[in-house]
Design an enzyme around this catalytic site. Structure first.
Site, PDB file in Angstrom:
ATOM      1  N   MET A  17       1.093  -1.181  -0.062  1.00 26.36           N
ATOM      2  CA  MET A  17      -0.055  -0.158  -0.068  1.00 26.36           C
ATOM      3  C   MET A  17       0.875   1.124  -0.231  1.00 26.36           C
ATOM      4  SD  MET A  17      -3.284  -0.678   2.407  1.00 26.36           S
ATOM      5  CE  MET A  17      -2.422  -1.904   3.822  1.00 26.36           C
ATOM      6  N   ALA A  18       0.677   2.142  -0.866  1.00 26.26           N
ATOM      7  CA  ALA A  18       1.637   3.180  -1.178  1.00 26.26           C
ATOM      8  C   ALA A  18       1.235   4.268  -0.165  1.00 26.26           C
ATOM      9  CB  ALA A  18       1.271   3.888  -2.400  1.00 26.26           C
ATOM     10  N   CYS A 101      -1.809  -1.166 -10.739  1.00 34.78           N
ATOM     11  CA  CYS A 101      -2.074   0.022 -10.321  1.00 34.78           C
ATOM     12  C   CYS A 101      -2.918   0.686 -11.298  1.00 34.78           C
ATOM     13  CB  CYS A 101      -0.786   0.868 -10.142  1.00 34.78           C
ATOM     14  SG  CYS A 101      -1.070   2.476  -9.714  1.00 34.78           S
ATOM     15  N   LYS A 141       1.433  -9.073  -8.969  1.00 40.82           N
ATOM     16  CA  LYS A 141       0.120  -8.711  -8.521  1.00 40.82           C
ATOM     17  C   LYS A 141      -0.740  -8.139  -9.542  1.00 40.82           C
ATOM     18  CE  LYS A 141      -1.839  -6.513  -4.385  1.00 40.82           C
ATOM     19  NZ  LYS A 141      -2.287  -5.282  -5.148  1.00 40.82           N
ATOM     20  N   ASN A 202      -6.788 -11.676  -3.054  1.00 41.76           N
ATOM     21  CA  ASN A 202      -6.906 -10.323  -2.647  1.00 41.76           C
ATOM     22  C   ASN A 202      -8.225  -9.920  -2.889  1.00 41.76           C
ATOM     23  OD1 ASN A 202      -5.896  -7.225  -3.622  1.00 41.76           O
ATOM     24  ND2 ASN A 202      -5.748  -7.644  -1.229  1.00 41.76           N
ATOM     25  N   GLY A 203      -8.849  -8.939  -2.262  1.00 38.53           N
ATOM     26  CA  GLY A 203      -9.814  -7.871  -2.270  1.00 38.53           C
ATOM     27  C   GLY A 203     -10.922  -8.132  -1.595  1.00 38.53           C
ATOM     28  N   ASP A 204     -11.316  -7.254  -0.750  1.00 38.26           N
ATOM     29  CA  ASP A 204     -12.715  -7.188   0.156  1.00 38.26           C
ATOM     30  C   ASP A 204     -12.530  -8.121   1.020  1.00 38.26           C
ATOM     31  OD1 ASP A 204     -13.303  -5.073  -1.617  1.00 38.26           O
ATOM     32  OD2 ASP A 204     -14.995  -6.359  -2.812  1.00 38.26           O
ATOM     33  N   ARG A 227      -6.850  -2.907   3.050  1.00 37.46           N
ATOM     34  CA  ARG A 227      -7.571  -1.950   3.829  1.00 37.46           C
ATOM     35  C   ARG A 227      -7.769  -2.369   5.323  1.00 37.46           C
ATOM     36  NH1 ARG A 227     -11.634  -0.682  -0.963  1.00 37.46           N
ATOM     37  NH2 ARG A 227     -11.178  -2.815  -1.039  1.00 37.46           N
TER      38      ARG A 227
HETATM   39  C1  LIG Z   1      -3.739   3.277   0.131  1.00 36.78           C
HETATM   40  C2  LIG Z   1      -3.633   2.023  -0.868  1.00 36.78           C
HETATM   41  C3  LIG Z   1      -2.430   2.096  -1.363  1.00 36.78           C
HETATM   42  C4  LIG Z   1      -2.186   1.006  -2.382  1.00 36.78           C
HETATM   43  N1  LIG Z   1      -0.874   0.945  -2.912  1.00 36.78           N
HETATM   44  C5  LIG Z   1      -0.635  -0.289  -3.502  1.00 36.78           C
HETATM   45  C6  LIG Z   1       0.749  -0.497  -4.216  1.00 36.78           C
HETATM   46  O1  LIG Z   1       1.535   0.419  -3.779  1.00 36.78           O
HETATM   47  N2  LIG Z   1       0.838  -1.762  -4.947  1.00 36.78           N
HETATM   48  C7  LIG Z   1      -0.232  -2.584  -5.257  1.00 36.78           C
HETATM   49  O2  LIG Z   1       0.025  -3.405  -5.794  1.00 36.78           O
HETATM   50  N3  LIG Z   1      -1.417  -2.211  -4.621  1.00 36.78           N
HETATM   51  C8  LIG Z   1      -1.646  -1.196  -4.227  1.00 36.78           C
HETATM   52  N4  LIG Z   1      -2.966  -1.145  -3.395  1.00 36.78           N
HETATM   53  C9  LIG Z   1      -3.889  -1.968  -3.618  1.00 36.78           C
HETATM   54  C10 LIG Z   1      -3.916  -3.135  -2.417  1.00 36.78           C
HETATM   55  O3  LIG Z   1      -2.866  -3.925  -2.507  1.00 36.78           O
HETATM   56  C11 LIG Z   1      -4.992  -4.092  -2.702  1.00 36.78           C
HETATM   57  O4  LIG Z   1      -4.922  -4.900  -3.828  1.00 36.78           O
HETATM   58  C12 LIG Z   1      -6.566  -3.455  -2.649  1.00 36.78           C
HETATM   59  O5  LIG Z   1      -6.857  -2.482  -1.767  1.00 36.78           O
HETATM   60  C13 LIG Z   1      -7.589  -4.468  -2.396  1.00 36.78           C
HETATM   61  O6  LIG Z   1      -7.285  -5.147  -1.264  1.00 36.78           O
HETATM   62  P1  LIG Z   1      -8.208  -4.809   0.075  1.00 36.78           P
HETATM   63  O7  LIG Z   1      -9.754  -5.061  -0.214  1.00 36.78           O
HETATM   64  O8  LIG Z   1      -7.612  -5.858   1.167  1.00 36.78           O
HETATM   65  O9  LIG Z   1      -7.955  -3.484   0.287  1.00 36.78           O
HETATM   66  C14 LIG Z   1      -2.983   0.121  -2.552  1.00 36.78           C
HETATM   67  C15 LIG Z   1      -4.271   0.119  -1.895  1.00 36.78           C
HETATM   68  C16 LIG Z   1      -4.300   0.975  -0.988  1.00 36.78           C
HETATM   69  C17 LIG Z   1      -5.875   1.309  -0.172  1.00 36.78           C
END
Ligand SMILES: Cc1cc2nc3c(=O)[nH]c(=O)nc-3n(C[C@H](O)[C@H](O)[C@H](O)COP(=O)(O)O)c2cc1C
Length: 331
Positions: A17-18, A101, A141, A202-204, A227
């Site tokens: 997560m950036a 991304c 990813k 991954n996701g939700d 998240r």
């Molecule tokens: C603030 C933020 C920054 C993110 N930065 C990246 C990143 O740098 N590289 C990446 O592959 N995914 C990034 N993602 C995506 C997450 O790794 C993930 O794939 C996405 O949030 C879905 O997962 P979740 O439902 O568990 O949040 C980012 C997501 C968030 C919320």
């Protein structure tokens, strides 16, 4: 599970997560039980130009292992040079390529999920990276496709596996969806059935029950959480206990949250200095301090504190309250 030769004890990963998964946050999640952690995505261009801020994003501690460093870029040559640089200088356990991304600033230049529109480019980049770092497992990813008309699952799975990719993490939304709608886990199942390398779902995944459901419904080898881990490194402690059939630990008390805030803040100050550390911590405070009576008042004070001294005062007030209050956080 194994990714290449890397042994992973708990199949629950902290997602990249950036702006969030920097060294302090990764350490805390690892201590709580995350099986693997990832850096945020790092620009291949920045790496080969040896940009200091870019290289800072890659630094990690031995205790974080196994760690994946994620890179993004738009051509094979730059990506292979960057991969080699990262592996030679930092020796991560895993080198991950970002094909997920959706941000236009990145995709307009051909990076991130733009490769989902051009599978030849994806092949070129992946081959170049895999060949340049034979000693480290390369993972990918990705999202499910650029849009609903151009879903690349399962085709892409076998293609990446044949090139030598050692695991695929799938966030099954399309790039165009960004974060709208729901992640369609059926694509994780389809991908899993089409390859023999590990698939990371991954996701939700918002709760531990969601995580168990993702394992059950998709057959994935590991679950990656983004998240739901923000402000909640305890997610990994509970996930580990649930998977290992141990007693589920109680949710963090207010004092646990206060102590985690202090630890996180100290690590950030030590790692990033006063100015950047205090700025970065604001967003973490707003993630930690929620879900209990009075949270909004403490959150407001901490997030708007103009500098380090004011932040320390607000944090001490929070700790004093946590020590005396009977309040229970609603995690
Ligand atoms: C603030 C933020 C920054 C993110 N930065 C990246 C990143 O740098 N590289 C990446 O592959 N995914 C990034 N993602 C995506 C997450 O790794 C993930 O794939 C996405 O949030 C879905 O997962 P979740 O439902 O568990 O949040 C980012 C997501 C968030 C919320």
């Amino acid at each position: 599970m194994k990714i290449g030769s890397v042994n992973i004890e708990v199949p629950v990963f902290l997602a990249p997560m950036a702006g969030i998964t920097d060294y302090p946050f990764r350490i805390l999640c690892k201590e709580m039980g995350a099986g693997a952690v990832y850096s945020e995505f790092v620009s291949a261009d920045g790496i080969i130009r040896e940009n200091t801020k870019t290289l800072d994003l890659i630094c990690f501690e031995e205790t974080e292992r196994p760690i994946g460093i994620q890179i993004f870029g738009n051509d094979g040559e730059t990506m292979s040079q960057a991969a080699k640089y990262v592996v030679d200088r930092f020796r991560p356990d895993i080198l991950d390529i970002n094909y997920g991304c959706p941000v236009p600033k990145v995709t307009k230049k051909g990076g991130g999920s733009a490769a989902l529109q051009d599978l030849c480019l994806m092949d070129d980049i992946t081959v170049a990276v895999v060949e340049s770092v034979p000693e480290v497992p390369v993972t990918v990813k990705m999202r499910a496709g650029w849009n609903h008309e151009t879903i690349v699952i399962p085709e892409v799975g076998e293609r990446l596996q044949n090139i030598g990719v050692k695991a695929i993490a799938l966030h099954p939304r399309t790039s165009k969806q960004r974060y709208t709608g729901k992640a369609d886990w059926s694509y994780i199942k389809i991908l899993k059935e089409s390859v023999s390398i590990p698939v990371i779902g991954n996701g939700d995944v918002c709760t531990i029950d969601d995580m168990m459901r993702m394992f059950d419904e998709t057959g994935c080898d590991a679950v990656m959480v983004a998240r739901a881990a923000q402000g909640n490194p305890w997610f990994f402690r509970e996930a580990k206990a649930r998977l290992e059939g141990q007693l589920i630990p109680s949710p963090p008390s207010l004092l646990d949250i206060a102590n985690m805030c202090i630890r996180h803040f100290d690590l950030l100050l030590e790692n990033r200095g006063e100015r950047t550390g205090t700025n970065l911590m604001r967003k973490h405070f707003s993630n930690y301090i929620k879900g209990f009576p009075g949270a909004s008042i403490f959150r407001q004070k901490l997030v708007t504190a103009p500098g380090l001294a004011e932040m320390r005062i607000a944090l001490n007030e929070f700790i004093d309250t946590a020590k005396t209050a009977e309040l229970k956080p609603a995690f």
